[in-house]
Design an enzyme around this catalytic site. Structure first.
Site, PDB file in Angstrom:
ATOM      1  N   ASP A  27       0.860  -1.187   0.000  1.00  0.00           N
ATOM      2  CA  ASP A  27       0.000   0.000   0.000  1.00  0.00           C
ATOM      3  C   ASP A  27       0.894   1.233   0.000  1.00  0.00           C
ATOM      4  OD1 ASP A  27      -2.130   1.673   0.037  1.00  0.00           O
ATOM      5  OD2 ASP A  27      -2.946   1.001   1.958  1.00  0.00           O
ATOM      6  N   ALA A  28       1.417   1.551  -1.191  1.00  0.00           N
ATOM      7  CA  ALA A  28       2.392   2.630  -1.333  1.00  0.00           C
ATOM      8  C   ALA A  28       1.779   3.906  -1.900  1.00  0.00           C
ATOM      9  CB  ALA A  28       3.539   2.173  -2.243  1.00  0.00           C
ATOM     10  N   LYS A  29       0.662   3.770  -2.630  1.00  0.00           N
ATOM     11  CA  LYS A  29      -0.068   4.908  -3.217  1.00  0.00           C
ATOM     12  C   LYS A  29       0.859   5.842  -4.002  1.00  0.00           C
ATOM     13  CE  LYS A  29      -3.829   4.901   0.174  1.00  0.00           C
ATOM     14  NZ  LYS A  29      -3.320   3.904   1.134  1.00  0.00           N
ATOM     15  N   ARG A  30       1.717   5.273  -4.826  1.00  0.00           N
ATOM     16  CA  ARG A  30       2.625   6.073  -5.630  1.00  0.00           C
ATOM     17  C   ARG A  30       1.906   6.613  -6.865  1.00  0.00           C
ATOM     18  NH1 ARG A  30       5.108   5.776  -1.225  1.00  0.00           N
ATOM     19  NH2 ARG A  30       7.221   4.938  -1.091  1.00  0.00           N
ATOM     20  N   THR A  70      -0.574  -0.315  -4.731  1.00  0.00           N
ATOM     21  CA  THR A  70      -1.588   0.727  -4.911  1.00  0.00           C
ATOM     22  C   THR A  70      -0.933   1.965  -5.519  1.00  0.00           C
ATOM     23  OG1 THR A  70      -1.272   1.585  -2.662  1.00  0.00           O
ATOM     24  CG2 THR A  70      -2.996  -0.073  -2.973  1.00  0.00           C
TER      25      THR A  70
END
Length: 282
Positions: A101-104, A131
């Protein structure tokens, strides 16, 4: 006679199989300071490592997908990332799917760098999926999409998130469709192009909050759906069932706090996963 070579299962196929076996549940590893303290651990790298490895021990053979929240490792710098690498390796060793869950989200070579970091075969941080955020444009995420499709890994794109601050932006209408719906539709087109006439599930999925009153339509996506907001935020298995009615096998509830709050005992954590997963076998 030479036997035909069996195609390696796609991320979507592996995810569906894991959900059928273990229940469609994604469990988070969220080493928030208040949880470290609640588990009687120090808020430092030692506490982080103990917390994380207990989670791996409890979840790797019980959850369909395990989602480490990258921010809580990143805050400790290189030593925190070393713990995350150890956790991801442990999940791989047990054959458990991992979702970073890095949301890059970025453009060009920078996005390609993020793609290699989280999905590249030679990266110590490699995960089965990651993510990403589409708000520099869905097309800007092409490097991570291309790598995921080539490597048999997956991507979850933030489409309609469960936090209240997002509604004003993600529900804006553009040419009669909400921003969130446009994100879903672009991914549906890309999945359709990648899969072609094959019945394979697409590698590109979305994050859609299970608490939303007006979620985007998902019936054309043919990709996985991650549904946060279940449990502590108030959404129920019935909400998940309704949101994913078109393809229930592709919908995975994300539950973290409700499970982590029963720690630190590994047996209690395992039981919490099994009990919660049993609610997502419809």
């Amino acid at each position: 006679m030479t036997q035909p070579t069996r195609k390696t299962p796609s991320f979507g196929e592996r995810l569906v199989a894991a959900g059928a076996e273990r229940g469609r549940l994604c469990v988070g590893i969220d080493p928030h300071p208040h949880l470290l303290e609640a588990w009687g651990l120090s808020v430092d790298v030692d506490g982080l490592r103990t917390f994380t490895l207990r989670c791996v021990e409890a979840f790797a053979e019980t959850a369909a997908v395990v989602k480490p929240q990258v921010a809580f490792f990143e805050r400790f710098g290189s030593r925190g990332f070393a713990v995350l690498e150890e956790a991801l390796a442990g999940l791989r060793e047990h054959g458990c799917l991992s979702l970073a869950d890095a949301k890059r989200g970025d453009i060009g070579s920078t996005m390609a760098g993020y793609a290699q970091a989280w999905l590249g075969e030679d990266s110590p941080l490699r995960s089965d999926a990651v993510t990403v955020s589409p708000y520099l444009g869905v097309g800007a995420l092409s490097p991570v999409f291309d790598l995921a499709e080539a490597a048999g890994r997956g991507v979850f794109v933030l489409a309609a998130t469960s936090n209240p601050e997002a509604v004003a932006l993600q529900s804006l209408s553009v040419d009669g469709r909400s921003v969130a719906q446009r994100v879903v539709d672009e991914l549906a087109q890309r999945n359709a192009s990648a899969v072609g006439t094959d019945n394979t599930v697409g590698a590109l999925g979305v994050v859609v909050g299970a608490t939303l009153e007006a979620p985007p339509a998902l019936d054309q996506l043919n990709g996985p759906v991650l549904l946060p907001g279940v449990g502590a935020q108030g959404a129920t298995p019935a909400d998940v069932r309704q949101l994913t009615a078109a393809a229930p096998e592709l919908g995975f509830a994300n539950v973290s706090r409700a499970i982590l709050s029963v720690g630190p005992d590994v047996a209690d954590l395992r039981k919490a996963v099994l009990d919660t997963a049993s609610e997502f076998r419809f």
